[in-house]
Scaffold this active site. Structure first.
Site, PDB file in Angstrom:
ATOM      1  N   THR A   1      15.980   5.645 -26.753  1.00 16.94           N
ATOM      2  CA  THR A   1      14.669   5.338 -27.332  1.00 16.94           C
ATOM      3  C   THR A   1      14.813   5.519 -28.843  1.00 16.94           C
ATOM      4  OG1 THR A   1      13.877   7.631 -27.348  1.00 16.94           O
ATOM      5  CG2 THR A   1      13.490   6.372 -25.330  1.00 16.94           C
TER       6      THR A   1
ATOM      7  N   ILE B   1      16.508  11.042 -27.302  1.00 15.99           N
ATOM      8  CA  ILE B   1      15.210  11.293 -27.950  1.00 15.99           C
ATOM      9  C   ILE B   1      15.516  11.510 -29.433  1.00 15.99           C
ATOM     10  CG2 ILE B   1      13.218  12.846 -28.068  1.00 15.99           C
ATOM     11  CD1 ILE B   1      14.153  13.869 -25.203  1.00 15.99           C
TER      12      ILE B   1
ATOM     13  N   ILE C   1      19.752  14.560 -28.099  1.00 16.05           N
ATOM     14  CA  ILE C   1      19.041  14.408 -29.372  1.00 16.05           C
ATOM     15  C   ILE C   1      19.778  13.447 -30.295  1.00 16.05           C
ATOM     16  CG2 ILE C   1      18.125  15.582 -31.412  1.00 16.05           C
ATOM     17  CD1 ILE C   1      16.589  16.226 -28.783  1.00 16.05           C
ATOM     18  N   LYS C   2      18.979  12.502 -30.808  1.00 16.25           N
ATOM     19  CA  LYS C   2      19.521  11.464 -31.681  1.00 16.25           C
ATOM     20  C   LYS C   2      19.272  11.850 -33.132  1.00 16.25           C
ATOM     21  CE  LYS C   2      19.227   6.538 -30.604  1.00 16.25           C
ATOM     22  NZ  LYS C   2      18.245   5.468 -30.446  1.00 16.25           N
ATOM     23  N   PHE C   3      20.366  11.999 -33.875  1.00 11.99           N
ATOM     24  CA  PHE C   3      20.285  12.288 -35.311  1.00 11.99           C
ATOM     25  C   PHE C   3      20.866  11.096 -36.062  1.00 11.99           C
ATOM     26  CE2 PHE C   3      21.100  16.453 -33.271  1.00 11.99           C
ATOM     27  CZ  PHE C   3      20.103  17.241 -33.826  1.00 11.99           C
TER      28      PHE C   3
END
Ligand code: E4P
Length: 308
Positions: free
Chosen positions: A43, A91, A120-122
């Protein structure tokens, strides 16, 4: 060039989107074709914002909601997706271009608790890499907005100290090269995928998986499968075109690339493989890329369309 169909894929298949209904439909299509279903989901703030506007448009303030409401909408969306797939669901942190590593870490620690299979998307920026180098000891990460081999080398080095979950499994580390956005400006985005895979395979220990992103066409999918990209994340419209080809196309559902597949994309400039090592401190790689900067700004601008 021959293309054939069967239900084994050399890459994991994720859906790229913000609508759990699409997640359900893509999963169903795969199951109907004899595959076990979606392997995961990505996403991003633009996709979540787009759906939030669609869902809240009839409400006051032109469909805008408070930040707290927007974040809880994001949380409920990934919770619905997690009912469909137990595979990794990315996310993203939702800060602007000035978001610090500390702020990203604080969002990451909260958002990872949303679902058991969150990642977790950084962004591949200095702040994003700083945050990920610490967060990868505590949970899985996906480094987004990657446009160069040097950024992938930095991701490799920054996440070398990735940790393990309580059951002893190493936390996932993904890097997401965005092929479509390079194609859009005349550069061959799939070259970056091929180059990163070649570099990791030659020099790496396998701890970072290549997630082909910003997919726009079935040919992107076919070439990513041909290269055996670890993962491909596919928007629903392209997924459907691949899964349910138009009647007159003569194509089978879920075609795969033939052994002699050639990715010919006239008009796109090649991006050459660069000789580099993976053993430098991540700060020593040139991680700047104008499309990463523009991408962070765009995600932020899109997120701002829902809050206010
Ligand atoms: C990947 O995780 C991103 O959400 C996505 O692939 C971005 O694609 P776009 O370039 O079409 O926005």
């Amino acid at each position: 060039m021959m293309e054939r169909a069967y239900m084994q894929f050399p890459s994991k298949l994720f859906l790229d989107g913000g609508d759990p209904e699409e997640t359900r439909q893509a999963d169903k299509l795969l199951k109907k074709a004899g595959y076990h279903g979606l392997d995961g989901q990505t996403t991003n703030p633009s996709l979540i914002a787009e759906r939030s506007v669609a869902v809240h448009h009839g409400e006051g303030a032109g469909g805008k909601v408070t930040t707290a409401h927007a974040v809880s909408f994001y949380r409920e969306t990934v919770r619905e997706m997690a009912r469909v797939t137990t595979g990794p669901i990315s996310i993203q942190v939702t800060g602007g271009p000035d978001m610090t590593a500390k702020e990203m870490l604080s969002e990451a620690r909260e958002r990872i608790s949303w679902i058991p299979n969150g990642v977790i998307k950084f962004p591949c920026t200095a702040a994003g890499l700083t945050a990920a180098s610490e967060f990868c000891e505590e949970g899985p990460v996906n480094m987004t907005l990657a446009f160069s081999q040097a950024q992938a080398a930095a991701v490799y080095s920054a996440t070398a100290g990735h940790g393990r979950s309580p059951d002893g499994k190493p936390y996932d580390v993904f890097v997401s090269p965005f092929v479509g956005r390079l194609d859009d400006r005349g550069e061959n985005g799939m070259d970056v995928v091929a180059n990163i895979l070649a570099m990791y395979r030659k020099l790496g220990d396998g701890h970072v998986r290549v997630l082909t992103a910003s997919v726009r066409t079935v040919r992107h999918i076919l070439y990513a499968l041909f290269l055996k990209s670890d993962v491909i994340t596919i928007p629903f419209t392209v997924f459907k075109e691949w899964a349910v080809p138009p009647k007159d196309s003569g194509r089978e559902p879920f075609i795969l690339p033939a052994a002699d597949f050639i990715y010919d994309v006239p008009g796109l400039t090649d991006i050459a493989y660069e000789e580099m090592t993976l053993d430098l401190d991540w700060h020593e790689y040139d991680t700047s890329h104008d499309l990463t900067t523009a991408g962070v700004a765009k995600f932020w601008a899109d997120w701002q369309t829902v809050v206010g």
